[in-house]
Design a protein around this motif. Structure first.
Motif, mmCIF file in Angstrom:
data_model
loop_
_atom_site.group_PDB
_atom_site.id
_atom_site.type_symbol
_atom_site.label_atom_id
_atom_site.label_comp_id
_atom_site.label_asym_id
_atom_site.label_seq_id
_atom_site.Cartn_x
_atom_site.Cartn_y
_atom_site.Cartn_z
ATOM 1 N N ILE A 82 0.841 -1.202 0.000
ATOM 2 C CA ILE A 82 0.000 0.000 0.000
ATOM 3 C C ILE A 82 0.876 1.252 0.000
ATOM 4 C CG2 ILE A 82 -1.637 1.345 1.381
ATOM 5 C CD1 ILE A 82 -2.841 -1.337 2.292
ATOM 6 N N MET A 83 1.948 1.202 0.763
ATOM 7 C CA MET A 83 2.874 2.335 0.825
ATOM 8 C C MET A 83 3.482 2.618 -0.548
ATOM 9 S SD MET A 83 5.881 2.770 3.681
ATOM 10 C CE MET A 83 4.769 2.114 4.937
ATOM 11 N N LEU A 84 3.881 1.565 -1.248
ATOM 12 C CA LEU A 84 4.436 1.741 -2.591
ATOM 13 C C LEU A 84 3.390 2.333 -3.539
ATOM 14 C CD1 LEU A 84 6.460 -1.570 -3.080
ATOM 15 C CD2 LEU A 84 7.381 0.735 -2.790
ATOM 16 N N TRP A 85 2.136 1.869 -3.397
ATOM 17 C CA TRP A 85 1.066 2.381 -4.261
ATOM 18 C C TRP A 85 0.819 3.860 -4.008
ATOM 19 C CZ3 TRP A 85 -4.097 3.723 -2.593
ATOM 20 C CH2 TRP A 85 -4.925 4.116 -3.648
ATOM 21 N N VAL A 86 0.739 4.258 -2.756
ATOM 22 C CA VAL A 86 0.494 5.666 -2.434
ATOM 23 C C VAL A 86 1.648 6.529 -2.921
ATOM 24 C CG1 VAL A 86 0.265 7.331 -0.545
ATOM 25 C CG2 VAL A 86 -1.011 5.181 -0.471
ATOM 26 N N GLU A 87 2.874 6.064 -2.751
ATOM 27 C CA GLU A 87 4.037 6.837 -3.184
ATOM 28 C C GLU A 87 4.110 6.950 -4.713
ATOM 29 O OE1 GLU A 87 6.037 8.737 -1.858
ATOM 30 O OE2 GLU A 87 6.528 8.175 0.210
ATOM 31 N N ARG B 42 1.497 7.396 -6.694
ATOM 32 C CA ARG B 42 0.396 8.197 -7.230
ATOM 33 C C ARG B 42 0.911 9.552 -7.722
ATOM 34 N NH1 ARG B 42 -2.988 9.826 -3.465
ATOM 35 N NH2 ARG B 42 -4.858 9.912 -4.749
ATOM 36 N N PRO B 43 0.195 10.168 -8.680
ATOM 37 C CA PRO B 43 0.589 11.493 -9.180
ATOM 38 C C PRO B 43 0.665 12.509 -8.044
ATOM 39 C CG PRO B 43 -1.092 10.536 -10.593
ATOM 40 C CD PRO B 43 -0.982 9.636 -9.395
ATOM 41 N N GLY B 44 1.701 13.327 -8.067
ATOM 42 C CA GLY B 44 1.853 14.358 -7.052
ATOM 43 C C GLY B 44 2.602 13.903 -5.813
ATOM 44 N N MET B 45 3.009 12.629 -5.759
ATOM 45 C CA MET B 45 3.697 12.120 -4.586
ATOM 46 C C MET B 45 5.212 12.211 -4.691
ATOM 47 S SD MET B 45 1.680 11.188 -2.176
ATOM 48 C CE MET B 45 0.584 12.555 -2.582
ATOM 49 N N SER B 46 5.722 12.633 -5.830
ATOM 50 C CA SER B 46 7.171 12.737 -5.968
ATOM 51 C C SER B 46 7.690 13.819 -5.040
ATOM 52 C CB SER B 46 7.545 13.070 -7.416
ATOM 53 O OG SER B 46 6.981 14.310 -7.794
ATOM 54 N N LYS B 47 8.947 13.704 -4.652
ATOM 55 C CA LYS B 47 9.516 14.689 -3.719
ATOM 56 C C LYS B 47 9.629 16.043 -4.422
ATOM 57 C CE LYS B 47 14.300 13.292 -4.716
ATOM 58 N NZ LYS B 47 14.742 14.496 -5.348
ATOM 59 N N HIS B 48 9.540 17.106 -3.638
ATOM 60 C CA HIS B 48 9.606 18.470 -4.175
ATOM 61 C C HIS B 48 10.828 19.160 -3.596
ATOM 62 C CE1 HIS B 48 5.558 17.932 -5.746
ATOM 63 N NE2 HIS B 48 5.232 17.445 -4.578
ATOM 64 N N LEU C 131 -10.028 13.403 9.881
ATOM 65 C CA LEU C 131 -10.803 12.191 10.153
ATOM 66 C C LEU C 131 -10.265 10.990 9.380
ATOM 67 C CD1 LEU C 131 -14.435 13.625 10.257
ATOM 68 C CD2 LEU C 131 -13.111 12.702 12.174
ATOM 69 N N THR C 132 -9.779 11.236 8.166
ATOM 70 C CA THR C 132 -9.172 10.151 7.385
ATOM 71 C C THR C 132 -7.982 9.563 8.130
ATOM 72 O OG1 THR C 132 -9.862 11.108 5.269
ATOM 73 C CG2 THR C 132 -8.025 9.563 5.219
ATOM 74 N N VAL C 133 -7.133 10.440 8.648
ATOM 75 C CA VAL C 133 -5.973 9.987 9.432
ATOM 76 C C VAL C 133 -6.441 9.275 10.700
ATOM 77 C CG1 VAL C 133 -3.956 10.759 10.747
ATOM 78 C CG2 VAL C 133 -4.461 11.778 8.516
ATOM 79 N N GLY C 134 -7.477 9.821 11.335
ATOM 80 C CA GLY C 134 -7.986 9.235 12.570
ATOM 81 C C GLY C 134 -8.532 7.835 12.383
ATOM 82 N N PHE C 135 -9.314 7.624 11.326
ATOM 83 C CA PHE C 135 -9.849 6.287 11.078
ATOM 84 C C PHE C 135 -8.744 5.331 10.643
ATOM 85 C CE2 PHE C 135 -13.992 8.496 10.881
ATOM 86 C CZ PHE C 135 -14.720 7.640 11.708
ATOM 87 N N ALA C 136 -7.742 5.855 9.930
ATOM 88 C CA ALA C 136 -6.609 5.004 9.546
ATOM 89 C C ALA C 136 -5.848 4.538 10.784
ATOM 90 C CB ALA C 136 -5.678 5.766 8.607
ATOM 91 N N GLN C 137 -5.796 5.395 11.797
ATOM 92 C CA GLN C 137 -5.096 5.021 13.023
ATOM 93 C C GLN C 137 -5.746 3.792 13.682
ATOM 94 O OE1 GLN C 137 -2.903 7.401 16.474
ATOM 95 N NE2 GLN C 137 -5.081 7.817 16.486
ATOM 96 N N GLY D 181 -2.544 10.133 5.596
ATOM 97 C CA GLY D 181 -2.429 11.577 5.438
ATOM 98 C C GLY D 181 -1.965 11.955 4.039
ATOM 99 N N MET D 182 -0.960 11.248 3.543
ATOM 100 C CA MET D 182 -0.472 11.506 2.188
ATOM 101 C C MET D 182 -1.550 11.214 1.155
ATOM 102 S SD MET D 182 3.373 9.915 2.624
ATOM 103 C CE MET D 182 3.679 9.914 0.853
ATOM 104 N N PHE D 183 -2.275 10.129 1.344
ATOM 105 C CA PHE D 183 -3.366 9.772 0.427
ATOM 106 C C PHE D 183 -4.441 10.860 0.413
ATOM 107 C CE2 PHE D 183 -7.505 7.773 -0.351
ATOM 108 C CZ PHE D 183 -7.279 7.192 -1.584
ATOM 109 N N ALA D 184 -4.654 11.490 1.585
ATOM 110 C CA ALA D 184 -5.687 12.523 1.702
ATOM 111 C C ALA D 184 -5.221 13.887 1.213
ATOM 112 C CB ALA D 184 -6.158 12.623 3.152
ATOM 113 N N GLY D 185 -3.970 13.985 0.770
ATOM 114 C CA GLY D 185 -3.488 15.244 0.212
ATOM 115 C C GLY D 185 -2.618 16.071 1.138
ATOM 116 N N ILE D 186 -2.112 15.465 2.209
ATOM 117 C CA ILE D 186 -1.200 16.163 3.118
ATOM 118 C C ILE D 186 0.226 15.886 2.665
ATOM 119 C CG2 ILE D 186 -0.488 16.444 5.521
ATOM 120 C CD1 ILE D 186 -3.200 15.286 6.355
ATOM 121 N N HIS D 187 1.052 16.904 2.641
ATOM 122 C CA HIS D 187 2.432 16.731 2.204
ATOM 123 C C HIS D 187 3.165 15.752 3.117
ATOM 124 C CE1 HIS D 187 6.752 17.850 1.732
ATOM 125 N NE2 HIS D 187 6.388 17.839 0.466
ATOM 126 N N ARG D 188 4.097 15.018 2.558
ATOM 127 C CA ARG D 188 4.789 13.934 3.255
ATOM 128 C C ARG D 188 5.355 14.368 4.612
ATOM 129 N NH1 ARG D 188 7.802 12.986 -0.490
ATOM 130 N NH2 ARG D 188 6.838 11.176 -1.455
#
Length: 284
Positions: free
Chosen positions: A129-134, A136-142, A166-172, A190-197
């Motif tokens: 799952i971690m590899l899949w999220v990383e 995704r478009p927009g996940m490359s390092k900046h 809430l996304t992070v909370g339910f993931a926890q 958090g990254m999946f929800a659009g929060i920077h790494r």
């Protein structure tokens, strides 16, 4: 005498393992139980050992962020908007695990605790799952602040939306499944929800404070009687080593994710999970 020294060295080793793995997305519980079994560590009633050394790790991250925590307390009392939003997001992310955890944790532990094959499965699945999220478009390092800003990702904890928190909370809550990793679940969600790494990583650290303190208090209430004179020194050594190693790891992880992705940790999870599976089935 020599046997006592070896026992204390094992306690110190596992304390270091706890400090290293607690905030990395690789599951501290899986490492403690599996490596503890491999080296033959037996603290008698070792549940209290695990609880206390986890407290060492969380106190380390609180020490690192002590100035920010003090600022947060003062700003909240003064009703500063940024600090109030920060606290709101932490509370929103904390509530799902607090509510669902109280209801389900007992049954999950009865069903899955000690099942090493479950650790193997969740380690591998979490890595994939971690590899899949990383990927995704927009996940490359900046490399620059402008690149990060233009990516559209949330870069400040106080700017995290209710939905993201809430996304992070339910993931926890997934961390109740052995081998999942609390930090891994919250950071990747958090990254999946659009929060920077880097922001997702820091949010995970702050979220660990109320979550782990609450879990520690509850666990000490249940298992505190297991702390005896015979295991007190081993517990104390594990606590100190967990505290010291966490001080190093938290700072190093923040520096790492500022420049690199979580892919190395994903591959580590997959490889370690496969090794555990092979061990469970006596293939190694």
């Amino acid at each position: 005498m020599m046997q006592d020294v070896v026992f204390l060295l094992k306690a110190a080793f596992l304390g270091i393992i706890e400090g290293i793995t607690e905030f990395l997305p690789i599951s501290s519980t899986a490492h403690l139980l599996i490596l503890g079994d491999w080296i033959g560590f037996d603290a008698g009633q070792d549940k209290v050992y695990e609880i206390v050394i986890q407290l060492g790790s969380i106190l380390a991250v609180m020490w690192i962020y002590r100035q920010r925590l003090a600022q947060l307390c003062v700003g909240t009392l003064k009703r500063e908007r940024a600090d109030l939003l920060f606290v709101r997001n932490l509370l929103l992310a904390f509530l799902p695990a607090a509510i669902i955890g109280l209801i389900l944790i007992k049954y999950i532990k009865q069903l899955l605790d000690g099942q090493f094959i479950v650790y193997a499965i969740t380690l591998v699945l979490g890595g994939l799952i971690m590899l899949w999220v990383e990927s995704r478009p927009g996940m490359s390092k900046h490399s620059t602040a402008n690149d990060i800003e233009n990516s559209g990702q949330t870069t400040k904890i106080e700017d995290i939306s209710i939905g993201q928190a809430l996304t992070v909370g339910f993931a926890q809550c997934l961390a109740m499944i052995p081998g999942t990793s609390r930090s891994g679940a919250t950071i990747i969600a958090g990254m999946f929800a659009g929060i920077h790494r880097k922001t997702a990583t820091e949010f995970s650290f702050f979220l660990a404070m109320p979550t782990m303190i609450a879990a520690t208090v509850l666990s000490l209430y249940k298992y505190g009687g297991q702390l005896t004179q015979s295991n007190l020194l081993a517990v104390a050594i594990g606590f100190v080593m967990a505290f010291l190693s966490s001080l190093v790891v938290v700072r190093a992880l923040l520096a790492f994710v500022s420049r690199y992705s979580y892919r190395p940790f994903a591959w580590y999870r997959i490889i370690f999970g496969l090794i555990v599976a092979a061990w469970v089935y006596n293939l190694v």
